[in-house]
Design a protein around this motif. Structure first.
Motif, PDB file in Angstrom:
ATOM      1  N   VAL A  39       0.852  -1.174  -0.036  1.00 16.75           N
ATOM      2  CA  VAL A  39      -0.179   0.507   0.093  1.00 16.75           C
ATOM      3  C   VAL A  39       0.579   1.237   0.014  1.00 16.75           C
ATOM      4  N   ASN A  40       1.753   0.930   0.657  1.00 25.10           N
ATOM      5  CA  ASN A  40       2.258   2.178   1.326  1.00 25.10           C
ATOM      6  C   ASN A  40       3.597   2.753  -0.707  1.00 25.10           C
ATOM      7  N   ASP A  41       3.911   0.914  -1.258  1.00 20.38           N
ATOM      8  CA  ASP A  41       4.208   2.194  -2.379  1.00 20.38           C
ATOM      9  C   ASP A  41       3.605   1.970  -3.546  1.00 20.38           C
ATOM     10  N   GLY A  42       2.690   1.451  -3.710  1.00 16.94           N
ATOM     11  CA  GLY A  42       1.608   1.755  -4.374  1.00 16.94           C
ATOM     12  C   GLY A  42       1.234   2.967  -4.534  1.00 16.94           C
ATOM     13  N   ALA A  43       0.235   3.311  -3.396  1.00 15.04           N
ATOM     14  CA  ALA A  43      -0.863   4.500  -3.195  1.00 15.04           C
ATOM     15  C   ALA A  43       0.059   5.597  -2.300  1.00 15.04           C
ATOM     16  N   GLY A  44       0.555   5.450  -1.917  1.00 17.50           N
ATOM     17  CA  GLY A  44       2.157   6.751  -1.276  1.00 17.50           C
ATOM     18  C   GLY A  44       1.716   6.377   0.505  1.00 17.50           C
ATOM     19  N   HIS A  45       2.788   7.256   0.977  1.00 15.92           N
ATOM     20  CA  HIS A  45       2.622   7.145   1.968  1.00 15.92           C
ATOM     21  C   HIS A  45       1.238   8.168   2.351  1.00 15.92           C
ATOM     22  N   ALA A  46       0.609   9.185   1.943  1.00 16.82           N
ATOM     23  CA  ALA A  46      -0.956   9.785   2.189  1.00 16.82           C
ATOM     24  C   ALA A  46      -1.301   8.734   2.620  1.00 16.82           C
ATOM     25  N   ALA A  47      -1.346   7.425   1.567  1.00 14.47           N
ATOM     26  CA  ALA A  47      -2.676   6.448   2.002  1.00 14.47           C
ATOM     27  C   ALA A  47      -2.033   5.285   3.090  1.00 14.47           C
ATOM     28  N   VAL A 101      -8.576   0.257  -0.292  1.00 11.07           N
ATOM     29  CA  VAL A 101      -6.750  -0.873  -0.200  1.00 11.07           C
ATOM     30  C   VAL A 101      -7.171  -1.971   0.784  1.00 11.07           C
ATOM     31  N   ARG A 102      -6.672  -2.770   0.442  1.00 17.30           N
ATOM     32  CA  ARG A 102      -6.491  -3.891   0.854  1.00 17.30           C
ATOM     33  C   ARG A 102      -5.228  -3.876   2.259  1.00 17.30           C
ATOM     34  N   VAL A 103      -5.339  -4.764   3.313  1.00 19.47           N
ATOM     35  CA  VAL A 103      -4.492  -5.254   4.422  1.00 19.47           C
ATOM     36  C   VAL A 103      -4.851  -6.340   4.936  1.00 19.47           C
ATOM     37  N   GLY A 104      -4.097  -6.890   5.637  1.00 19.29           N
ATOM     38  CA  GLY A 104      -3.749  -7.931   6.466  1.00 19.29           C
ATOM     39  C   GLY A 104      -3.168  -7.646   7.760  1.00 19.29           C
ATOM     40  N   ALA A 105      -3.762  -8.621   9.129  1.00 18.39           N
ATOM     41  CA  ALA A 105      -3.260  -9.341   9.969  1.00 18.39           C
ATOM     42  C   ALA A 105      -3.126 -10.295  10.487  1.00 18.39           C
ATOM     43  N   SER A 106      -1.326 -10.366  11.200  1.00 21.48           N
ATOM     44  CA  SER A 106      -1.521 -11.792  11.921  1.00 21.48           C
ATOM     45  C   SER A 106      -0.898 -11.123  13.200  1.00 21.48           C
ATOM     46  N   VAL A 107      -1.448 -12.111  13.712  1.00 22.38           N
ATOM     47  CA  VAL A 107      -1.372 -11.740  15.102  1.00 22.38           C
ATOM     48  C   VAL A 107      -1.378 -13.052  15.631  1.00 22.38           C
TER      49      VAL A 107
END
Length: 898
Positions: free
Chosen positions: A499-507, A580-586
């Motif tokens: 997400v950081n690389d594709g959409a930018g740091h603001a995203a 955008v989508r992210v996931g999480a590992s816990v």
């Protein structure tokens, strides 16, 4: 005396305080009272000093008596040795064939007796009243011992010398005791001292019985007559003293006297000397020597009696001294009371005359200094009138002070602000109140904001790492006291880098804020959510009922993080908003009972989330015994590795990097190897991974930097066989792997500079290899790389293609070289091969060189050459080798034939 002088003198007299005039009236009675008091105190002090001197003298008398008894104990073995030394004298004394045995016995007894005498001398200190007498006695004792040891003196002469020294010590002892009684003791103390005198006399006569009888027995001629008379006198004196019990004043002393004079040893001696008073010398020499032990036992009994008698006397003297001290304190108190009474009368008179004026003057002075004190009214009418006027002025000033106190408290709605002082002064104070309150309110707001910023993440508003650890420590302490269970969830986002690389740091920032809001929505009231940094969060759960509840919460967190996040568009760039989508590992860790540590619990949860990521991401894993064993093993490995670095157990192996254009040596990659004592070789991926879990990887990196640069510098001087001839081409480089943690360390630049300076290696011959993830995870790492490249050091991106760096980012990547991962080189998949070709082409387009890793066969080498790859390394050329083998390495001509 002129008129001017008279006026000045009169003025000084008028300006004197009242107390000085009163003091002149009472000074004479006070001086007289003081003189009488001083005389009384001096008398009581003399009594106290006298009692103290008496106690000291009594102890000195005891010391002298111990010395005198020790000297007497030397007499018998001295005479026995002198007699048994001569065969004729021994036969005349009745020793016969036992002479030699008795001589040795006498020598041993004399040695022991002298040791006792020496100890008695050493116990008498230089400050003791008996010190002078002891010094003189020691001089005489040396003379006596010298005469006895020379063997030229007769037995009679030796007996006279010892008896003379004993008499001299007895006389000195009597003088000390006489000095005790001369100090002016009370009757009770004097009786106790008299008891000591009697016991001393008894011990003196008792210790001389056997030596006197022995002397009378062994002497002959006229000397024997005199010696027998002396023996009869000694025995008779002892008998007379032993029956003088009635002269003792203390009942305990009388009992001790009777026990000593009627004990077993005393009875044995009395039976042996039954006729000695009438027939001195009746006993034979051997019989008298056999009585020496009985005499010694009786002497010990008498010494104990003397010690207890002296203790009784000293106790009496101490009691008298204490009474004298009490009398001294009483006298001092009475004198002080008399003086205090006289002085109090003078002071009371002075206060009665001048108190009112002094109090008024003091109040006026304190008010002038800013103290708003109550003004007392007293004295004559004029003084009272002035006091009331001053009190009115103080009341007005107090109102001003109350106004200022209200301002300090920030009491804006208080009564003082509503009722200010009248007049210009009140208006000025009111304006000051308003301005100060505004300043205080602004300061409080700033303090609150600063405190919140110091403990919270500015992006999400969650507690930061330090605050989260404090919350965790507090929760563990509370759980320890209550015996409760605490749970910790470590949440690591999946796909956040994309997400950081594709959409930018603001995203990316918007994603972090939204995830923080969702995490807060998942927890109960009272639970805590914190951000550790980057895309890592923690959830603190107190009073956990069971582990299943934590797992269920973790699954809710995973589901919440998985939902799409809408990010706004960028008006400046014209980018539209999108989802955008992210996931999480816990990772879940549980603390049960007391003694848990916050850092340890966080490390356990971190280990669990690492396992969750390694098993496919987007899942919940619980820290269990398996992970605990792995964590313990990692800590053990880290400790062993740290010790191995200190002991020099690690070495560097070097794998050649070959230029594919002409087959020349382009450089080496330095690879750490560890042969752990007692274990054997440890795989690099194992110990490097353990080091990367802590700051130990920075220590490992510093060591590799120092060793690799130093080795390359040595090779430049030695010119190994694979090294190009001077001027034949570019010099080989050495590549060193640098971890992300070390690259972000503030000391990295200094570490590189020190390694280059110590080795003398030019910066352009050093290449630092980093992974792709380092460029995204930490901005400080990127800044360090830029500074290193500016200094001339080369930078290579290792394992390119396995991370998140896109080809489009190559123009802004702070690197000189791309190293294509072995998985792409060895693959026969057309897609992967196409990616390699694209990477080589893109790298050359942006001015970067390419290194292919893991080249193992000629077909791979041929294909890489066709694609224009610059350099390669792998088993086709050489495996990593120790430095000596690397120096001897020859490039395989058949593999590199052009």
């Amino acid at each position: 005396m002129g008129p001017t002088t008279e006026r000045a003198l009169g003025r000084r007299l008028r300006e004197r305080p009242v107390w000085q005039h009163l003091a002149a009236l009472v000074v004479v009675p006070l001086l007289a009272t003081g003189a009488v008091s001083a005389a009384s105190v001096a008398e009581r002090t003399r009594e106290l000093r006298t009692a103290g001197q008496a106690g000291s003298l009594m102890r000195a008398a005891t010391e002298l008596d111990a010395l005198r008894r020790a000297v007497d104990s030397e007499l018998l073995p001295t005479l026995s040795r002198n007699v048994t030394r001569d065969r004729e004298a021994a036969a005349a004394a009745g020793f016969g064939e036992r002479r030699a045995v008795l001589y040795l016995d006498a020598v041993n007894r004399l040695q022991l007796a002298r040791q006792v005498t020496d100890r008695a001398v050493s116990r008498i200190g230089a400050a003791s009243p008996a010190a002078v007498s002891t010094a003189l006695a020691v001089q005489r004792l040396r003379t006596v011992r010298a005469a006895a040891d020379q063997g030229t003196s007769s037995t009679e002469a030796l007996a006279d010398l010892y008896v003379g020294l004993s008499d001299w010590l007895s006389h000195a002892e009597e003088q000390v005791i006489t000095g005790t009684t001369a100090t002016g003791l009370s009757e009770r103390s004097a009786r106790a001292v008299n008891d000591v005198t009697l016991v001393v006399e008894l011990t003196q006569q008792a210790s001389r019985e056997v030596p006197a009888a022995f002397t009378a027995r062994v002497l002959g001629g006229g000397e024997q007559v005199r010696a027998r008379q002396r023996a009869a006198h000694v025995v008779g004196s002892y008998r007379e003293l032993a029956g003088a019990t009635a002269e003792l004043s203390s009942a305990p002393v009388r009992l001790g006297w009777a026990a000593a004079t009627r004990g077993a040893a005393a009875q044995e001696l009395t039976a042996a000397f039954g006729g000695e008073t009438r027939e001195p010398g009746r006993l034979s020499g051997p019989q008298l020597l056999e009585l020496a032990d009985a005499s010694a036992r009786r002497d010990r009994d008498l010494a104990q009696l003397l010690e207890s008698t002296v203790d009784t006397a000293v106790a009496a003297v101490d009691a008298e001294r204490e009474e004298a001290a009490v009398r001294l304190r009483t006298t001092l108190l009475l004198c002080l009371l008399v003086l205090a009474g006289a002085l109090a009368a003078a002071v009371a008179q002075g206060r009665w005359l001048a108190g009112a004026l002094r109090r008024l003057a003091d109040a006026a002075q304190r008010v002038g200094q800013g103290e708003l004190v109550d003004v007392p009214e007293g004295g004559p009418r004029e003084t009272r009138t002035a006091a009331r006027a001053l009190a009115g002025a103080v009341a007005g000033l107090r109102q001003v002070r109350e106004q200022a106190d209200a301002l300090t408290r920030g009491d804006l709605a208080g009564a003082l602000r509503e009722q200010p002082l009248p007049g210009p002064l009140g208006e000025a104070v009111q304006a000051s109140v308003q301005q100060l309150v505004r300043a205080v309110q602004q300061r409080d707001r700033l303090q609150t904001e600063l405190a919140h910023q110091a403990a919270h993440d500015p992006l999400t508003g969650l507690p930061n790492r330090a605050a989260a650890l404090r919350l965790l420590s507090g929760a563990l302490e509370r759980a320890g006291r209550r015996g409760a269970t605490t749970g910790l969830l470590f949440v690591d986002l999946d796909g956040f880098k994309a997400v950081n690389d594709g959409a930018g740091h603001a995203a990316g920032d918007e994603v972090l804020r939204e995830v923080a809001r969702r995490l807060r929505g998942c927890v109960r009231e009272g639970d805590s959510v914190g951000r550790l940094g980057g895309d890592e969060f923690v959830v603190l759960v107190e009073d956990v009922t069971d582990e299943a509840a934590l797992v269920e919460l973790g699954e809710r967190v995973v589901a919440a993080a998985r939902r799409p996040v809408h990010v706004a568009g960028d008006a400046a760039t014209g980018a539209a908003g999108r989802s955008v989508r992210v996931g999480a590992s816990v990772g879940v860790a549980v603390a049960r009972g007391a003694g848990e540590d916050a850092e340890v619990l966080l490390a356990e949860a971190d280990s669990a989330v690492y396992r969750a990521k390694s098993r496919g991401r987007g899942r919940v894993e619980v820290f269990d015994d398996v992970l605990r064993a792995e964590l313990a093993a990692r800590w053990d490995l880290q400790s062993a590795l740290r010790e191995g670095l200190r002991r020099g157990e690690l070495t560097l192996h070097y794998q050649p990097v070959v230029d594919l254009a002409d087959g020349s040596l382009a450089g080496y990659e330095a690879l750490a190897r560890w042969d752990r004592p007692g274990v054997g070789p440890v795989r690099p991926d194992v110990f490097v991974a353990a080091a990367e879990a802590s700051s130990l990887v920075c220590d490992l990196g510093r060591w590799v930097l120092r060793e690799a640069t130093a080795q390359l510098a040595r090779w430049r001087e030695e010119r190994p066989c694979a090294w190009p001839a001077p001027g034949a081409g570019a010099e080989p480089t050495v590549a060193v792997n640098v971890s992300g943690r070390h690259l972000s360390d503030p000391r990295l630049l200094e570490d590189v500079a020190q390694a280059l300076q110590a080795s003398g290696l030019p910066p352009h011959l050093l290449v630092l290899e980093i992974t792709e993830t380092v460029l995204v995870d930490d901005p400080l790492a990127t800044a360090h790389l830029q500074q290193l490249r500016a200094s001339g050091v080369g930078v290579a991106i290792d394992d390119f293609g396995t991370g998140w760096t896109s080809i489009g980012q190559l123009p802004t990547t702070p690197a000189d070289t791309l190293k294509i991962d072995r998985s792409f080189v060895s693959s026969t998949d057309p897609g992967r091969r196409g990616l390699v070709a694209l990477t080589v082409h893109a790298a050359h387009t942006f001015g970067l060189r390419v290194v292919a890793e893991g080249v193992e066969d000629a077909e791979q080498l041929r294909w890489l050459r066709e694609q224009g790859c610059d350099t390669a390394q792998g088993y086709l050329f050489a495996r990593p080798m120790p430095a000596p083998e690397a120096a001897r390495w020859q490039r395989p001509a058949e593999a590199l034939a052009v």
